[in-house]
Design a protein around this motif. Structure first.
Motif, PDB file in Angstrom:
ATOM      1  N   GLN A  49       0.829  -1.203   0.000  1.00  0.00           N
ATOM      2  CA  GLN A  49       0.000   0.000   0.000  1.00  0.00           C
ATOM      3  C   GLN A  49       0.864   1.253   0.000  1.00  0.00           C
ATOM      4  OE1 GLN A  49      -2.826  -0.168   3.215  1.00  0.00           O
ATOM      5  NE2 GLN A  49      -3.737  -2.066   2.486  1.00  0.00           N
ATOM      6  N   VAL A  50       1.881   1.261   0.856  1.00  0.00           N
ATOM      7  CA  VAL A  50       2.782   2.407   0.924  1.00  0.00           C
ATOM      8  C   VAL A  50       3.468   2.603  -0.420  1.00  0.00           C
ATOM      9  CG1 VAL A  50       4.930   3.268   1.952  1.00  0.00           C
ATOM     10  CG2 VAL A  50       3.162   2.253   3.415  1.00  0.00           C
ATOM     11  N   CYS A  51       4.016   1.536  -0.958  1.00  0.00           N
ATOM     12  CA  CYS A  51       4.778   1.633  -2.206  1.00  0.00           C
ATOM     13  C   CYS A  51       3.903   2.085  -3.375  1.00  0.00           C
ATOM     14  CB  CYS A  51       5.454   0.294  -2.513  1.00  0.00           C
ATOM     15  SG  CYS A  51       6.778  -0.100  -1.333  1.00  0.00           S
ATOM     16  N   SER A  52       2.657   1.640  -3.399  1.00  0.00           N
ATOM     17  CA  SER A  52       1.783   2.047  -4.500  1.00  0.00           C
ATOM     18  C   SER A  52       1.463   3.538  -4.432  1.00  0.00           C
ATOM     19  CB  SER A  52       0.497   1.211  -4.516  1.00  0.00           C
ATOM     20  OG  SER A  52      -0.333   1.538  -3.426  1.00  0.00           O
ATOM     21  N   LEU A  53       1.415   4.102  -3.228  1.00  0.00           N
ATOM     22  CA  LEU A  53       1.105   5.520  -3.079  1.00  0.00           C
ATOM     23  C   LEU A  53       2.263   6.430  -3.502  1.00  0.00           C
ATOM     24  CD1 LEU A  53      -0.855   5.435   0.301  1.00  0.00           C
ATOM     25  CD2 LEU A  53      -1.777   6.031  -1.947  1.00  0.00           C
ATOM     26  N   VAL A  54       3.480   5.946  -3.427  1.00  0.00           N
ATOM     27  CA  VAL A  54       4.631   6.797  -3.776  1.00  0.00           C
ATOM     28  C   VAL A  54       5.288   6.385  -5.094  1.00  0.00           C
ATOM     29  CG1 VAL A  54       5.126   7.384  -1.367  1.00  0.00           C
ATOM     30  CG2 VAL A  54       6.285   5.441  -2.422  1.00  0.00           C
ATOM     31  N   SER A  55       4.726   5.404  -5.763  1.00  0.00           N
ATOM     32  CA  SER A  55       5.389   4.834  -6.947  1.00  0.00           C
ATOM     33  C   SER A  55       5.595   5.845  -8.069  1.00  0.00           C
ATOM     34  CB  SER A  55       4.609   3.631  -7.464  1.00  0.00           C
ATOM     35  OG  SER A  55       3.322   4.035  -7.895  1.00  0.00           O
ATOM     36  N   ASP A  56       4.717   6.849  -8.195  1.00  0.00           N
ATOM     37  CA  ASP A  56       4.879   7.829  -9.262  1.00  0.00           C
ATOM     38  C   ASP A  56       5.784   8.998  -8.867  1.00  0.00           C
ATOM     39  OD1 ASP A  56       3.256   9.220  -7.497  1.00  0.00           O
ATOM     40  OD2 ASP A  56       1.635   9.570  -8.944  1.00  0.00           O
ATOM     41  N   GLY A  57       6.261   8.998  -7.615  1.00  0.00           N
ATOM     42  CA  GLY A  57       7.155  10.051  -7.152  1.00  0.00           C
ATOM     43  C   GLY A  57       6.438  11.302  -6.681  1.00  0.00           C
ATOM     44  N   ASN A  58       5.140  11.366  -6.887  1.00  0.00           N
ATOM     45  CA  ASN A  58       4.337  12.510  -6.450  1.00  0.00           C
ATOM     46  C   ASN A  58       3.445  12.077  -5.302  1.00  0.00           C
ATOM     47  OD1 ASN A  58       5.234  14.315  -8.526  1.00  0.00           O
ATOM     48  ND2 ASN A  58       3.929  13.181  -9.958  1.00  0.00           N
ATOM     49  N   VAL A  59       3.447  12.862  -4.247  1.00  0.00           N
ATOM     50  CA  VAL A  59       2.602  12.564  -3.096  1.00  0.00           C
ATOM     51  C   VAL A  59       1.638  13.726  -2.917  1.00  0.00           C
ATOM     52  CG1 VAL A  59       2.571  12.102  -0.616  1.00  0.00           C
ATOM     53  CG2 VAL A  59       4.408  11.175  -2.016  1.00  0.00           C
ATOM     54  N   SER A  60       0.382  13.460  -3.247  1.00  0.00           N
ATOM     55  CA  SER A  60      -0.653  14.484  -3.101  1.00  0.00           C
ATOM     56  C   SER A  60      -1.042  14.619  -1.634  1.00  0.00           C
ATOM     57  CB  SER A  60      -1.879  14.096  -3.930  1.00  0.00           C
ATOM     58  OG  SER A  60      -2.496  12.945  -3.359  1.00  0.00           O
ATOM     59  N   ALA A  61      -1.872  15.598  -1.355  1.00  0.00           N
ATOM     60  CA  ALA A  61      -2.355  15.776   0.018  1.00  0.00           C
ATOM     61  C   ALA A  61      -3.126  14.536   0.464  1.00  0.00           C
ATOM     62  CB  ALA A  61      -3.232  17.024   0.112  1.00  0.00           C
ATOM     63  N   ASP A  89       8.525  10.299   8.413  1.00  0.00           N
ATOM     64  CA  ASP A  89       8.943  11.655   8.045  1.00  0.00           C
ATOM     65  C   ASP A  89       7.879  12.348   7.189  1.00  0.00           C
ATOM     66  OD1 ASP A  89      11.314  11.205   9.403  1.00  0.00           O
ATOM     67  OD2 ASP A  89      12.471  10.779   7.569  1.00  0.00           O
ATOM     68  N   ILE A  90       7.313  11.612   6.239  1.00  0.00           N
ATOM     69  CA  ILE A  90       6.267  12.171   5.379  1.00  0.00           C
ATOM     70  C   ILE A  90       5.036  12.519   6.208  1.00  0.00           C
ATOM     71  CG2 ILE A  90       4.621  11.613   3.539  1.00  0.00           C
ATOM     72  CD1 ILE A  90       6.950  10.000   2.220  1.00  0.00           C
ATOM     73  N   ALA A  91       4.662  11.632   7.115  1.00  0.00           N
ATOM     74  CA  ALA A  91       3.476  11.860   7.946  1.00  0.00           C
ATOM     75  C   ALA A  91       3.657  13.080   8.849  1.00  0.00           C
ATOM     76  CB  ALA A  91       3.187  10.621   8.791  1.00  0.00           C
ATOM     77  N   ALA A  92       4.877  13.314   9.310  1.00  0.00           N
ATOM     78  CA  ALA A  92       5.136  14.417  10.233  1.00  0.00           C
ATOM     79  C   ALA A  92       5.407  15.734   9.521  1.00  0.00           C
ATOM     80  CB  ALA A  92       6.330  14.064  11.124  1.00  0.00           C
ATOM     81  N   ALA A  93       5.583  15.701   8.208  1.00  0.00           N
ATOM     82  CA  ALA A  93       6.044  16.877   7.481  1.00  0.00           C
ATOM     83  C   ALA A  93       4.991  17.950   7.272  1.00  0.00           C
ATOM     84  CB  ALA A  93       6.608  16.454   6.127  1.00  0.00           C
ATOM     85  N   GLY A  94       3.743  17.616   7.401  1.00  0.00           N
ATOM     86  CA  GLY A  94       2.715  18.612   7.123  1.00  0.00           C
ATOM     87  C   GLY A  94       2.514  18.771   5.629  1.00  0.00           C
ATOM     88  N   ASP A  95       2.319  20.017   5.197  1.00  0.00           N
ATOM     89  CA  ASP A  95       2.005  20.273   3.787  1.00  0.00           C
ATOM     90  C   ASP A  95       3.192  20.075   2.850  1.00  0.00           C
ATOM     91  OD1 ASP A  95      -0.599  20.853   4.458  1.00  0.00           O
ATOM     92  OD2 ASP A  95      -0.255  23.011   4.599  1.00  0.00           O
ATOM     93  N   GLN A  96       4.398  20.232   3.354  1.00  0.00           N
ATOM     94  CA  GLN A  96       5.589  20.107   2.521  1.00  0.00           C
ATOM     95  C   GLN A  96       6.179  18.705   2.654  1.00  0.00           C
ATOM     96  OE1 GLN A  96       6.699  22.430   0.372  1.00  0.00           O
ATOM     97  NE2 GLN A  96       4.897  23.625   0.961  1.00  0.00           N
ATOM     98  N   VAL A  97       5.825  17.833   1.724  1.00  0.00           N
ATOM     99  CA  VAL A  97       6.319  16.456   1.751  1.00  0.00           C
ATOM    100  C   VAL A  97       7.789  16.462   1.353  1.00  0.00           C
ATOM    101  CG1 VAL A  97       6.086  14.168   0.724  1.00  0.00           C
ATOM    102  CG2 VAL A  97       4.048  15.521   1.220  1.00  0.00           C
TER     103      VAL A  97
END
Length: 113
Positions: A49-61, A89-97
């Motif tokens: 699940q994690v890998c599929s969400l970041v596979s395109d290199g873009n992490v939306s809100a 780190d991504i979860a804690a970053a807020g709006d700036q991933v």
């Protein structure tokens, strides 16, 4: 005669108890193996699940929110630290991933050669 009768009952009873002990040990081993397999499957599912969400290199809100929800599940399931660290780190970053965290996740998700 009574002693022989009592002994003839004790011997099968002893064998029965020894057999029960072996069955209990085997059942414990089977349960432990099953628990390990379930935990491994859970870790694999969360990691996918994690890998599929970041596979395109873009992490939306929306992706960031989903990733944030997966942090505890990943750690509980035993997903490797190379996934859970950047995920946290991504979860804690807020709006700036952090791009480096997304890159680290993509590297950790890449199939081994």
């Amino acid at each position: 005669m009574k002693k022989i009768a009592v002994l003839s009952l004790l011997i099968p009873l002893g064998a029965l108890l020894a057999g029960c002990n072996q069955i209990e040990e085997t059942a414990g081993e089977i349960a432990s193996d099953a628990a390990s397999q379930v935990a491994g499957a859970a870790a694999e599912e969360v990691q996918q699940q994690v890998c599929s969400l970041v596979s395109d290199g873009n992490v939306s809100a929306g992706d960031r929110e989903l990733l944030g929800g997966l942090v505890d599940a990943a750690e509980t399931a035993g997903v490797p630290a190379e996934i859970t660290g950047p995920l946290r780190d991504i979860a804690a970053a807020g709006d700036q991933v952090p791009a480096e965290s997304v890159e680290a996740l993509n590297e950790a998700c890449a199939p081994s050669s």
